[in-house]
Design a protein around this motif. Structure first.
Motif, PDB file in Angstrom:
ATOM      1  N   GLU A 271       2.614   1.441  17.828  1.00  0.00           N
ATOM      2  CA  GLU A 271       1.618   0.821  16.768  1.00  0.00           C
ATOM      3  C   GLU A 271       2.048  -0.011  15.690  1.00  0.00           C
ATOM      4  N   VAL A 272       3.286  -0.251  15.519  1.00  0.00           N
ATOM      5  CA  VAL A 272       3.791  -0.538  13.935  1.00  0.00           C
ATOM      6  C   VAL A 272       3.915  -2.885  14.916  1.00  0.00           C
ATOM      7  N   GLU A 273       4.366  -2.028  16.373  1.00  0.00           N
ATOM      8  CA  GLU A 273       5.074  -3.374  16.965  1.00  0.00           C
ATOM      9  C   GLU A 273       3.854  -3.687  17.856  1.00  0.00           C
ATOM     10  N   ARG A 274       2.412  -3.252  17.668  1.00  0.00           N
ATOM     11  CA  ARG A 274       1.008  -3.874  18.297  1.00  0.00           C
ATOM     12  C   ARG A 274       0.623  -4.262  17.193  1.00  0.00           C
ATOM     13  N   GLU A 275       1.484  -3.697  15.603  1.00  0.00           N
ATOM     14  CA  GLU A 275       0.088  -4.482  14.832  1.00  0.00           C
ATOM     15  C   GLU A 275       0.579  -5.668  13.943  1.00  0.00           C
TER      16      GLU A 275
ATOM     17  N   LEU B 299      10.100  -5.509  15.737  1.00  0.00           N
ATOM     18  CA  LEU B 299       9.672  -5.967  14.717  1.00  0.00           C
ATOM     19  C   LEU B 299      11.332  -7.239  14.903  1.00  0.00           C
ATOM     20  N   PRO B 300      12.133  -8.035  16.168  1.00  0.00           N
ATOM     21  CA  PRO B 300      13.013  -8.710  15.600  1.00  0.00           C
ATOM     22  C   PRO B 300      13.327  -9.733  15.109  1.00  0.00           C
ATOM     23  N   ASN B 301      11.933 -10.365  14.782  1.00  0.00           N
ATOM     24  CA  ASN B 301      11.829 -11.277  13.979  1.00  0.00           C
ATOM     25  C   ASN B 301      12.362 -10.912  12.190  1.00  0.00           C
ATOM     26  N   ILE B 302      12.509  -9.387  12.360  1.00  0.00           N
ATOM     27  CA  ILE B 302      12.305  -8.786  10.742  1.00  0.00           C
ATOM     28  C   ILE B 302      13.376  -9.714  10.347  1.00  0.00           C
ATOM     29  N   GLN B 303      13.644  -9.550   8.727  1.00  0.00           N
ATOM     30  CA  GLN B 303      14.674  -9.988   7.713  1.00  0.00           C
ATOM     31  C   GLN B 303      15.169  -8.883   7.009  1.00  0.00           C
ATOM     32  N   GLN B 304      14.426  -7.354   6.506  1.00  0.00           N
ATOM     33  CA  GLN B 304      13.894  -7.381   5.731  1.00  0.00           C
ATOM     34  C   GLN B 304      13.466  -5.660   5.922  1.00  0.00           C
TER      35      GLN B 304
ATOM     36  N   PHE C  47       0.639  -1.558  -0.077  1.00  0.00           N
ATOM     37  CA  PHE C  47      -0.008   0.145   0.194  1.00  0.00           C
ATOM     38  C   PHE C  47       1.045   1.024  -0.310  1.00  0.00           C
ATOM     39  N   SER C  48       1.928   1.213  -0.325  1.00  0.00           N
ATOM     40  CA  SER C  48       3.133   2.453  -0.799  1.00  0.00           C
ATOM     41  C   SER C  48       2.314   3.744  -1.475  1.00  0.00           C
ATOM     42  N   ASN C  49       2.757   4.863  -0.872  1.00  0.00           N
ATOM     43  CA  ASN C  49       2.368   5.524  -1.870  1.00  0.00           C
ATOM     44  C   ASN C  49       0.664   5.852  -1.805  1.00  0.00           C
ATOM     45  N   ASN C  50       0.248   5.786  -0.498  1.00  0.00           N
ATOM     46  CA  ASN C  50      -1.212   5.719  -0.439  1.00  0.00           C
ATOM     47  C   ASN C  50      -1.182   7.265   0.979  1.00  0.00           C
ATOM     48  N   GLN C  51      -1.595   6.903   1.612  1.00  0.00           N
ATOM     49  CA  GLN C  51      -2.442   8.428   2.520  1.00  0.00           C
ATOM     50  C   GLN C  51      -2.544   7.236   3.870  1.00  0.00           C
ATOM     51  N   VAL C  52      -2.202   6.734   4.409  1.00  0.00           N
ATOM     52  CA  VAL C  52      -2.643   5.543   5.249  1.00  0.00           C
ATOM     53  C   VAL C  52      -1.504   6.265   7.004  1.00  0.00           C
ATOM     54  N   SER C  53      -2.217   6.463   7.870  1.00  0.00           N
ATOM     55  CA  SER C  53      -1.565   7.250   9.098  1.00  0.00           C
ATOM     56  C   SER C  53      -1.776   5.652   9.829  1.00  0.00           C
ATOM     57  N   HIS C  54      -2.831   4.889   9.753  1.00  0.00           N
ATOM     58  CA  HIS C  54      -2.411   3.952  11.030  1.00  0.00           C
ATOM     59  C   HIS C  54      -2.631   2.747  10.271  1.00  0.00           C
ATOM     60  N   LEU C  55      -1.518   1.237  11.337  1.00  0.00           N
ATOM     61  CA  LEU C  55      -1.633   0.152  10.718  1.00  0.00           C
ATOM     62  C   LEU C  55      -2.251  -0.923  11.709  1.00  0.00           C
ATOM     63  N   GLU C  56      -4.298  -0.375  11.145  1.00  0.00           N
ATOM     64  CA  GLU C  56      -5.065  -1.276  11.579  1.00  0.00           C
ATOM     65  C   GLU C  56      -5.880  -1.852  11.359  1.00  0.00           C
ATOM     66  N   HIS C  57      -6.373  -2.845  11.107  1.00  0.00           N
ATOM     67  CA  HIS C  57      -7.483  -3.983  10.398  1.00  0.00           C
ATOM     68  C   HIS C  57      -6.510  -5.108   9.804  1.00  0.00           C
ATOM     69  N   LEU C  58      -4.713  -4.952  10.916  1.00  0.00           N
ATOM     70  CA  LEU C  58      -4.220  -6.498   9.776  1.00  0.00           C
ATOM     71  C   LEU C  58      -4.264  -8.077  10.840  1.00  0.00           C
TER      72      LEU C  58
END
Length: 357
Positions: A291-295, A328-333, A259-270
């Motif tokens: 929020e990144v951590e929570r969602e 996000l400690p398990n992230i690889q990239q 969803f890059s290059n949009n107008q999203v302000s919150h990482l909800e609904h995932l």
């Protein structure tokens, strides 16, 4: 209209075949003195059935009778590539039409789809980069599994009824305003609609086998019409005007979300997207590491995130990557860079982060 690997539905590489007697393209009466007589060429499984006529790209061919002359009429072709020529009409010899399974007329001057009546064995048809305004005269091609109309002048999805075997439909870079007339394409797995004028995702309910939808660079303001797609794995929504991520609650099989290059302000609904592996959210309005951590912390399969161009990164570029790793400690990239330290190191840092926060 590209996916995460940068292609738009088909790898469009220039063929490297070399024509040893190009004079045949200029003279319809040309006869190669070294070629065996026609009657001596037998169409057996090892030659004719697997013959690949791919050496006529970018030769300024403007008439298709040359195909019959150049390859001696008894040779049966399965694949024919005539890219980057000046062909305006589809007019093949009957024996060529009957044997072809793949026809590539990418980048020519075709404005009307005619002359495909005898192509009953065709499985792949590429009419990209032509001047086509209306999709017509292809519904009888029952064996088609993929069809490409990239960069034409098509304003309406039509004329595809009966293509029940089609799995890949590419309509990127046209003038389409509405998703319609796809109800009978129940085998469809990939739908590419990037760079059109579509304002709403709808009329997709019967396409239960869809795995990939690319609808980048359109005019969407919200995510709709995806609840009846149980097999959806990849969704590309970049360069629209989407403001939130609601509408994905039923798509539990989703692995890639762009969803890059949009107008999203919150990482909800995932929360229901347990199988998410890649999240592309660059150039939005995301601002909270909490929020990144929570969602996203419960997404055990998540390996790649893109957050560059958000306040997350712009407000503290020096610490941005470390904060994402800690959340996000398990992230690889992260964005275009790999995370090279062992996961255990980041898990330890994450524990300290949670303790001291």
């Amino acid at each position: 209209m590209k996916n995460k690997e940068g292609w738009d539905g088909k790898m469009r590489m220039e063929p490297k075949a070399v024509i040893t007697n190009p004079e045949a393209l200029e003279d319809s009466d040309y006869s190669d003195p070294d070629a065996p007589p026609v009657e001596e060429i037998e169409a057996d499984e090892g030659t004719a059935a697997g013959f690949d006529c791919s050496g006529l790209s970018h030769w300024r061919v403007d008439r298709l009778t040359v195909v019959q002359t150049y390859w001696q009429t008894k040779m049966l072709m399965q694949r024919l590539c005539l890219r980057q020529n000046q062909i305006s009409r589809i007019n093949f010899p009957p024996n060529v039409a009957a044997s072809l399974t793949e026809l590539d007329l990418y980048d020519n001057l075709i404005s009307h789809i005619k002359g495909l009546e005898e192509f009953h064995n065709l499985t792949s048809l590429d009419l990209s980069f032509n001047k086509i305004k209306h999709i017509k005269n292809v519904s009888h091609l029952k064996k088609l599994t993929e069809i490409f109309f990239v960069q034409n002048k098509i304003s309406r999805i039509e004329g595809l009824e009966g293509l029940t075997a089609i799995k890949n439909l590419e309509l990127g870079a046209n003038k389409i305003r509405e998703i319609e007339n796809l109800e009978t394409l129940t085998a469809l797995e990939e739908l590419w609609l990037g760079k059109n004028k579509i304002v709403e995702m709808k009329n997709l309910d019967t396409l239960s086998n869809l795995r990939i939808i690319s609808i980048q660079s359109n005019r969407l303001t919200k995510i709709t019409g995806l609840s009846a797609l149980p097999k959806l794995e990849e969704l590309y929504l970049s360069h629209n005007a989407v403001t939130d991520l609601s509408g994905l609650e039923s798509n539990e099989t989703l692995r890639v979300l762009d969803f890059s290059n949009n107008q999203v302000s919150h990482l909800e609904h995932l929360s229901s997207l347990k199988n998410l592996e890649e999240l592309w959210g660059s150039n939005n309005q995301l601002a909270s590491f909490e929020e990144v951590e929570r969602e996203l912390k419960d997404k055990e399969k998540l390996q790649t995130v893109y957050f560059e161009g958000n306040p997350l990164q712009l407000n503290g570029p020096a610490v941005y990557r470390n904060k994402v790793r800690l959340a996000l400690p398990n992230i690889q990239q992260i964005d275009a860079s790999k995370c090279f330290l062992p996961i255990c190191v980041w898990q330890y840092a994450y524990t300290l982060f949670r303790k001291w926060r």
